[in-house]
Design a protein around this motif. Structure first.
Motif, short mmCIF file in Angstrom:
data_model
loop_
_atom_site.label_atom_id
_atom_site.label_comp_id
_atom_site.label_asym_id
_atom_site.label_seq_id
_atom_site.Cartn_x
_atom_site.Cartn_y
_atom_site.Cartn_z
N PHE A 104 -9.79 -13.65 4.80
CA PHE A 104 -10.49 -12.56 3.89
C PHE A 104 -9.82 -12.37 2.61
CE2 PHE A 104 -7.26 -9.99 6.38
CZ PHE A 104 -6.59 -9.32 5.32
N LEU A 105 -8.61 -13.06 2.59
CA LEU A 105 -7.74 -13.22 1.37
C LEU A 105 -8.23 -14.31 0.23
CD1 LEU A 105 -4.11 -12.39 1.79
CD2 LEU A 105 -5.91 -10.88 0.76
N PHE B 80 -0.23 -9.24 -5.54
CA PHE B 80 -1.27 -9.18 -4.81
C PHE B 80 -2.52 -8.48 -5.54
CE2 PHE B 80 1.90 -9.60 -1.35
CZ PHE B 80 1.15 -10.52 -0.43
N LEU B 81 -2.36 -7.60 -6.32
CA LEU B 81 -3.64 -7.14 -7.00
C LEU B 81 -4.08 -7.93 -7.88
CD1 LEU B 81 -2.25 -3.22 -7.41
CD2 LEU B 81 -3.76 -4.13 -5.74
N LYS B 82 -3.21 -8.51 -8.74
CA LYS B 82 -3.52 -9.49 -9.63
C LYS B 82 -4.16 -11.02 -9.15
CE LYS B 82 -2.10 -12.46 -13.65
NZ LYS B 82 -0.79 -12.81 -14.39
N GLN C 182 -6.95 -3.88 -4.07
CA GLN C 182 -6.76 -2.60 -4.88
C GLN C 182 -5.66 -1.70 -4.22
OE1 GLN C 182 -9.85 0.95 -3.96
NE2 GLN C 182 -10.83 -0.74 -4.77
N GLN C 183 -4.80 -1.00 -4.93
CA GLN C 183 -3.87 -0.17 -4.33
C GLN C 183 -4.35 0.56 -3.22
OE1 GLN C 183 -0.75 1.06 -7.01
NE2 GLN C 183 0.24 2.34 -5.58
N TYR C 184 -3.54 0.75 -2.19
CA TYR C 184 -4.06 1.85 -1.01
C TYR C 184 -4.22 3.09 -1.54
CZ TYR C 184 -4.07 4.01 3.36
OH TYR C 184 -4.67 4.95 4.58
N THR C 185 -5.25 3.87 -1.14
CA THR C 185 -5.33 5.26 -1.60
C THR C 185 -5.53 5.84 0.12
OG1 THR C 185 -6.00 5.04 -3.68
CG2 THR C 185 -6.48 7.30 -2.65
N GLU C 186 -4.91 7.05 0.47
CA GLU C 186 -5.21 7.44 1.63
C GLU C 186 -6.43 8.06 1.64
OE1 GLU C 186 -4.22 8.35 5.42
OE2 GLU C 186 -2.71 7.65 4.01
N GLY C 187 -7.20 7.79 2.77
CA GLY C 187 -8.41 8.36 3.04
C GLY C 187 -9.64 7.47 2.61
N LYS C 188 -9.30 6.49 1.86
CA LYS C 188 -10.54 5.80 1.05
C LYS C 188 -10.97 4.64 2.31
CE LYS C 188 -11.87 3.14 -2.64
NZ LYS C 188 -11.78 2.75 -4.26
N LYS C 189 -12.01 4.19 2.31
CA LYS C 189 -12.36 3.18 3.34
C LYS C 189 -12.31 1.83 2.85
CE LYS C 189 -16.28 2.14 6.45
NZ LYS C 189 -17.80 2.29 6.72
N TYR C 190 -11.59 1.03 3.72
CA TYR C 190 -11.43 -0.44 3.53
C TYR C 190 -11.87 -1.34 4.69
CZ TYR C 190 -8.17 1.67 0.02
OH TYR C 190 -7.41 2.34 -1.04
N SER C 191 -12.02 -2.56 4.15
CA SER C 191 -12.35 -3.74 5.25
C SER C 191 -11.23 -3.98 5.83
CB SER C 191 -13.35 -4.84 4.72
OG SER C 191 -12.37 -5.23 3.45
#
Length: 210
Positions: free
Chosen positions: A115-116, A44-46, A52-61
């Protein structure tokens, strides 16, 4: 002026939809080698833009959580989709009879999830699978699986390796049980990675080790 206003409107919509990254959580695998988890995450990342790999607390669409399992050798994949990182807005599922079929369906996900967006779909590359094994007997056609029983490659013609000069990938530590080539988890994950990236197996070459 109207054209300029329309341009900025479209640009604003694009930025709001795609400006923020898409977070991909570590996949959950069931009845599959744990080594597959990294293979699916890297896929998925490539291959998908703005992921990008999910990080807790970061804002994502959007946040995507993959769940992959195997039932009677076939793959089942579901994606929990969170909009704005909150509650689930959609669940998309698919099934595949083997890893090659799964690869094709993963690359067609944009047809189901708008969105992908693919960075670039890799060209299919046909190669032989060269296997190192202590097994001395095998059928004329073999299918390839992990120790968990998922079908990586469906039945292909198999023959002894006698120095054929062909494009190939090599895996080791395989055991042949009648008509099934069973790979250790690490080797199964390596083969899965090749297949998800567009490699297709057109035949199997057996190298006997002692």
């Amino acid at each position: 002026m109207k054209k300029t206003a329309l341009f900025f409107f479209i640009l604003l919509v694009f930025i709001s939809a795609y400006g923020e990254p898409i977070g991909v959580k570590k996949p959950s695998v069931r009845n599959l080698p744990s080594e597959y988890r990294a293979v699916f995450l890297n896929f998925f990342l490539k291959h998908y833009a703005n992921t990008q790999q999910y990080t807790e607390g970061k804002k994502y669409s959007y946040v995507v959580k993959p769940y992959i399992s195997s039932i009677a050798g076939t793959y089942s994949l579901c994606l929990d989709i969170y909009k704005n990182g909150k509650e689930i807005s959609e669940i998309v599922c698919l099934s595949a009879e083997d890893a090659e079929d799964l690869s094709d369906k993963l690359f067609n996900l944009p047809e189901k999830i708008d969105f992908l967006q693919l960075n670039k779909k890799p060209e299919t590359k046909e190669v032989f699978l060269k296997i190192l094994t202590i097994s001395k007997k095998f059928e004329k056609k073999l299918k390839v699986s992990s120790r968990n029983g998922d079908t990586l490659v469906n039945y292909r013609n198999a023959q002894p390796f006698k120095g054929q000069n062909v494009e190939h990938i090599t895996v080791g530590e395989g055991i042949i049980n009648i008509d099934i080539l069973i790979l250790k988890n690490r080797e199964a994950a390596r083969l899965l990675g090749y297949i998800l990236n567009g490699y297709r197996i057109k035949g199997i070459l057996i190298i006997k080790t002692y």
